[in-house]
Design a protein around this motif. Sequence first.
Motif, mmCIF file in Angstrom:
data_model
loop_
_atom_site.group_PDB
_atom_site.id
_atom_site.type_symbol
_atom_site.label_atom_id
_atom_site.label_comp_id
_atom_site.label_asym_id
_atom_site.label_seq_id
_atom_site.Cartn_x
_atom_site.Cartn_y
_atom_site.Cartn_z
ATOM 1 N N PRO A 20 24.954 -21.418 -5.690
ATOM 2 C CA PRO A 20 23.485 -21.502 -5.320
ATOM 3 C C PRO A 20 22.850 -22.401 -5.665
ATOM 4 N N VAL A 21 23.143 -23.562 -6.033
ATOM 5 C CA VAL A 21 22.260 -24.630 -6.608
ATOM 6 C C VAL A 21 22.335 -25.408 -5.207
ATOM 7 N N GLN A 22 23.234 -25.312 -4.454
ATOM 8 C CA GLN A 22 23.368 -25.818 -2.972
ATOM 9 C C GLN A 22 23.291 -25.138 -1.810
ATOM 10 N N ALA A 23 23.035 -23.884 -1.960
ATOM 11 C CA ALA A 23 22.926 -22.975 -0.878
ATOM 12 C C ALA A 23 21.983 -22.978 0.133
ATOM 13 N N GLU A 24 20.700 -23.844 -0.275
ATOM 14 C CA GLU A 24 19.658 -23.884 0.927
ATOM 15 C C GLU A 24 19.813 -25.407 1.113
ATOM 16 N N ILE A 26 20.230 -28.475 3.094
ATOM 17 C CA ILE A 26 20.622 -29.152 4.307
ATOM 18 C C ILE A 26 21.607 -30.149 4.615
ATOM 19 N N CYS A 27 21.247 -31.016 3.688
ATOM 20 C CA CYS A 27 22.160 -32.247 3.358
ATOM 21 C C CYS A 27 23.745 -31.572 2.937
ATOM 22 N N ALA A 28 23.698 -30.989 1.991
ATOM 23 C CA ALA A 28 24.858 -30.490 1.691
ATOM 24 C C ALA A 28 25.860 -29.707 2.901
ATOM 25 N N LYS A 29 25.095 -28.524 3.299
ATOM 26 C CA LYS A 29 25.563 -27.962 4.740
ATOM 27 C C LYS A 29 26.114 -28.804 5.624
ATOM 28 N N TYR A 47 39.304 -39.006 5.169
ATOM 29 C CA TYR A 47 37.916 -38.572 5.321
ATOM 30 C C TYR A 47 37.085 -38.103 4.014
ATOM 31 N N PHE A 48 37.972 -38.098 2.883
ATOM 32 C CA PHE A 48 37.552 -37.594 1.459
ATOM 33 C C PHE A 48 37.088 -38.676 0.763
ATOM 34 N N GLU A 49 35.878 -39.080 1.082
ATOM 35 C CA GLU A 49 35.284 -39.951 0.276
ATOM 36 C C GLU A 49 34.113 -39.497 -0.430
ATOM 37 N N ALA A 50 33.746 -39.852 -1.481
ATOM 38 C CA ALA A 50 32.693 -38.982 -2.283
ATOM 39 C C ALA A 50 31.408 -38.844 -1.975
ATOM 40 N N ASP A 51 31.095 -39.849 -0.964
ATOM 41 C CA ASP A 51 29.553 -39.599 -0.253
ATOM 42 C C ASP A 51 29.640 -38.720 0.836
ATOM 43 N N ARG A 52 30.986 -38.277 1.124
ATOM 44 C CA ARG A 52 30.977 -37.315 2.355
ATOM 45 C C ARG A 52 31.357 -35.770 1.766
ATOM 46 N N VAL A 53 31.667 -35.529 0.626
ATOM 47 C CA VAL A 53 32.083 -34.266 -0.231
ATOM 48 C C VAL A 53 30.898 -33.653 -0.534
ATOM 49 N N PRO A 54 30.658 -32.609 -0.283
ATOM 50 C CA PRO A 54 29.575 -31.720 -0.936
ATOM 51 C C PRO A 54 29.879 -31.172 -2.010
ATOM 52 N N GLY A 55 30.472 -31.649 -3.128
ATOM 53 C CA GLY A 55 31.109 -31.172 -4.138
ATOM 54 C C GLY A 55 31.874 -31.797 -5.184
ATOM 55 N N MET A 56 32.611 -31.382 -6.029
ATOM 56 C CA MET A 56 33.504 -32.239 -6.829
ATOM 57 C C MET A 56 32.669 -33.370 -7.814
ATOM 58 N N TYR A 57 31.299 -32.723 -7.921
ATOM 59 C CA TYR A 57 30.466 -33.739 -8.805
ATOM 60 C C TYR A 57 31.205 -33.829 -10.161
ATOM 61 N N CYS A 58 32.074 -32.887 -10.813
ATOM 62 C CA CYS A 58 32.400 -33.150 -11.980
ATOM 63 C C CYS A 58 33.462 -34.467 -12.129
ATOM 64 N N SER A 59 33.991 -34.828 -10.767
ATOM 65 C CA SER A 59 34.692 -35.958 -10.722
ATOM 66 C C SER A 59 34.006 -37.181 -10.375
ATOM 67 N N THR A 60 32.943 -37.056 -9.445
ATOM 68 C CA THR A 60 32.352 -38.065 -8.682
ATOM 69 C C THR A 60 30.705 -38.399 -9.316
ATOM 70 N N LEU A 64 24.504 -36.933 -4.059
ATOM 71 C CA LEU A 64 23.682 -37.560 -3.123
ATOM 72 C C LEU A 64 22.629 -36.932 -2.565
ATOM 73 N N CYS A 65 22.833 -35.562 -2.129
ATOM 74 C CA CYS A 65 21.960 -34.887 -1.477
ATOM 75 C C CYS A 65 20.808 -34.484 -2.579
ATOM 76 N N LYS A 66 19.561 -34.997 -2.182
ATOM 77 C CA LYS A 66 18.296 -34.566 -3.155
ATOM 78 C C LYS A 66 17.532 -33.355 -2.912
ATOM 79 N N ASP A 67 18.224 -32.506 -1.632
ATOM 80 C CA ASP A 67 17.646 -31.119 -1.867
ATOM 81 C C ASP A 67 18.380 -30.074 -2.593
ATOM 82 N N LEU A 68 19.052 -30.298 -3.424
ATOM 83 C CA LEU A 68 19.726 -29.298 -4.308
ATOM 84 C C LEU A 68 18.650 -28.695 -5.178
#
Length: 104
Positions: A20-24, A26-29, A47-60, A64-68
């Motif tokens: 739900p934190v990133q449900a709305e 636009i950047c993550a979607k 293609y799995f680079e940290a700046d392209r993945v909308p998740g795995m924040y426990c690792s990265t 980067l998305c500011k609209d969470l």
Amino acid sequence: MSKVEFSVMNIKRCICPECPVQAESICAKGKWRLMQEIAWASETGIYFEADRVPGMYCSTGKALCKDLNPKKMCICERCPVWKENDLKNGEPSLYFCQNGESKK
């Protein structure tokens, strides 16, 4: 101190895109859509680079998305990556998208 592995296997099991934190967000979607279009077919992780993945924040670390919306309920406790890495005993233990990667 162990670190959560940033791997194709963990990315595919990560539930951050359902959070739900990133449900709305636009950047993550947009990042999620891009991953589905170009990356799921690849097992190499090219293609799995940290700046392209909308998740795995426990690792990265922080998103980067500011609209969470960190005022929404986090679902880390449901995540298989969170459970397997015993992140409840890490620091931080939740809201990695806002608080940074887990240090365990």
